[in-house]
Design an enzyme around this catalytic site. Structure first.
Site, short mmCIF file in Angstrom:
data_model
loop_
_atom_site.label_atom_id
_atom_site.label_comp_id
_atom_site.label_asym_id
_atom_site.label_seq_id
_atom_site.Cartn_x
_atom_site.Cartn_y
_atom_site.Cartn_z
N ARG A 85 28.72 -44.28 -19.26
CA ARG A 85 29.90 -44.89 -18.66
C ARG A 85 29.54 -45.80 -17.49
NH1 ARG A 85 34.20 -40.63 -16.84
NH2 ARG A 85 34.57 -40.52 -19.07
N VAL A 136 26.39 -40.02 -11.52
CA VAL A 136 27.68 -40.66 -11.23
C VAL A 136 28.33 -41.03 -12.56
CG1 VAL A 136 28.85 -42.58 -10.08
CG2 VAL A 136 26.76 -41.63 -9.07
N HIS A 137 29.52 -40.48 -12.79
CA HIS A 137 30.19 -40.84 -14.05
C HIS A 137 31.71 -40.78 -13.99
CE1 HIS A 137 30.58 -36.47 -14.51
NE2 HIS A 137 31.53 -36.73 -15.37
N ARG A 138 32.30 -40.19 -12.95
CA ARG A 138 33.75 -40.05 -12.90
C ARG A 138 34.44 -41.41 -12.88
NH1 ARG A 138 36.10 -34.76 -13.49
NH2 ARG A 138 34.50 -33.31 -12.81
#
Length: 360
Positions: free
Chosen positions: A243, A210-212
Site C-alpha cells: 500500500r 507503515v501501512h494504515r
C-alpha cells in the site's frame, strides 16, 4: 464439530498458526484464505514458515476498493458455508475478511466466533474500527484478548458469550520466538536484499512498518515519516508494504535516504527477529505494537490512538503524529519506566482456552 476459519491478511495467518495447531487436535477445520493479501511475502510464505495447514480454499479476491473486496468475499464465503454446513465460522481481528466472514455467516444463521473481540480505538473513520464493531455485534462467541476488551463490550451492552481468553498473538510470539536464537544474525540479514552487506555495520537498528490508510493516503505524509526515519540515530529497516510502495518509490526519485534500508515485506520469523533486536519499533500496525510489547522492545506508534492501550503503560509504547519532528522526539527522547510492565496478554494458552469454551 466442524469449523470454517476465515483468514486473509498477514496477522491472521499468525493467529491461525497458534489456534489451528490446537484446534485440529479435536475439531474438523476448513481453512479459507480470502486472498486479501496475495503476494508470496505477504501470504504464502507464512503458511510454509509457520507450518500452518495450507488453505483448503483460496478465494483469490486480491486488492480493490473496500466495497468490491468485501462483496466478492461475501459471495465466496456464503457459497462455502452453504456447501460445508459448519457448526461455527471463526474470524480474526478487524480486516475486510473478518467482516465479510461474519456477515456471510450471520445471514444464514451460522454462529460466529470472533477472536480478538472487544478492541476499540473509538475512531470510526478507521475501516478497522468499523469492521471490529460490526463483527462484535453479530458474533455469538466473543473471545477477548484482555480485560479491557471485555469492559469495552460491557459498555456497549454486550455481555452474553463474552470470554477473556488472552491473546492468541501472544501464543504465537512466545511459541515462535524460542526459535530465533537457533540461527545467527547473518542468517536473518542475508535473507533481506540490501541488508546482507550491511550485517557488520548494523549493531543497532530500528524496525519500522507503515501501512494504515491515515498515514498513506497522501505522499506528503509518507514524506514526513521518511524524513523522520532519516534523522534518527541508528539505521531504520523498513519493509515496504504494497500500500505504501508507490509513494515510497516517488519520494526516492527526488530524495536520498541514507539512514533507511528499504526492503520487501519480510516473513514472520524474520520480523520477530528484527523486532526483538531493535532499539525500538516504529509502526502504525496494531499487531506490531503488541508483538513489540511482548518481546520487551519499546515502540512508537504513528497514530492518534491505539486499541492496545495496555502497551502505553510506562511509555513502552507512545503515540506520535505523522510529523517528522514529533516522530524523532518520541523515538529518541521518550523515557521508559521499565518497572511498569505486565503480562496483559496472557501466558500463551489462549488457543487452549478457546477450545475449552467450544467444549463447554
Amino acid at each position: 464439530m466442524k469449523i470454517v476459519t476465515i483468514v486473509g491478511a498477514r496477522p491472521q495467518f499468525v493467529k491461525a498458526a497458534a489456534v489451528s495447531r490446537i484446534l485440529r487436535k479435536t475439531h474438523e477445520e476448513v481453512l479459507v484464505h480470502t486472498g486479501q493479501h496475495y503476494d508470496r511475502n505477504m501470504s504464502e510464505i507464512f503458511f510454509d514458515e509457520l507450518n500452518i495447514p495450507k488453505p483448503d480454499i483460496n478465494l483469490r479476491v486480491g486488492s480493490g476498493t473496500h466495497a468490491k473486496q468485501t462483496a466478492e468475499m461475501l459471495i465466496g464465503i456464503e457459497n462455502i458455508l452453504l456447501k460445508e454446513k459448519p457448526d461455527y465460522i471463526l474470524v480474526y481481528g478487524d480486516t475486510n475478511s473478518t467482516l465479510a466472514g461474519a456477515l456471510a455467516a450471520s445471514k444464514i444463521n451460522v454462529p460466529v466466533i470472533h477472536v480478538e473481540a472487544g478492541l476499540r480505538s473509538y475512531n470510526m473513520k478507521m475501516p478497522e474500527e468499523q469492521n471490529r464493531v460490526l463483527t462484535d455485534r453479530i458474533s455469538s462467541l466473543l473471545l477477548c484478548p484482555t480485560s479491557t476488551a471485555v469492559d469495552n463490550l460491557k459498555k456497549e451492552g454486550i455481555v452474553s458469550g463474552v470470554y477473556n481468553i488472552g491473546d492468541v498473538m501472544c501464543d504465537a510470539v512466545l511459541y515462535y520466538s524460542k526459535m530465533l536464537d537457533e540461527r545467527p544474525k547473518e542468517y536473518y540479514f542475508s535473507r533481506l536484499t540490501g541488508l546482507d552487506k550491511a550485517v557488520p555495520l548494523l549493531k543497532d537498528w530500528y524496525i519500522a512498518t507503515v501501512h494504515r490508510a491515515e498515514n498513506t493516503d497522501m505522499v506528503e505524509k509518507v514524506g514526513e515519516i521518511l524524513r523522520a526515519f532519516d534523522l534518527l540515530d541508528a539505521p531504520v529497516i523498513f519493509p515496504v508494504h504494497p500500500r505504501t510502495k508507490d509513494f515510497v518509490n516517488t519520494l526516492r526519485m527526488n530524495n536520498f535516504y541514507d539512514n533507511i534500508f528499504f526492503v520487501e515485506p519480510v516473513s514472520y520469523l524474520d520480523m520477530l527477529y528484527l523486532v526483538k533486536g531493535a532499539k525500538k519499533a516504529i509502526t502504525d500496525s496494531g499487531g506490531l505494537q503488541k508483538e513489540a510489547y511482548i518481546l520487551n522492545t519499546p515502540c512508537v506508534t504513528i497514530r492518534d490512538q491505539t486499541e492496545w492501550i495496555e502497551t502505553l503503560t510506562g511509555n513502552h509504547n507512545i503515540l506520535a503524529k505523522p510529523k517528522a519532528d514529533d516522530i524523532v522526539d518520541k523515538v529518541m527522547y521518550t523515557v521508559i519506566d521499565e518497572k511498569k510492565s505486565n503480562l496483559y496478554y496472557g501466558n500463551g494458552k489462549a488457543a487452549e482456552k478457546l477450545c475449552e469454551i467450544l467444549y463447554s
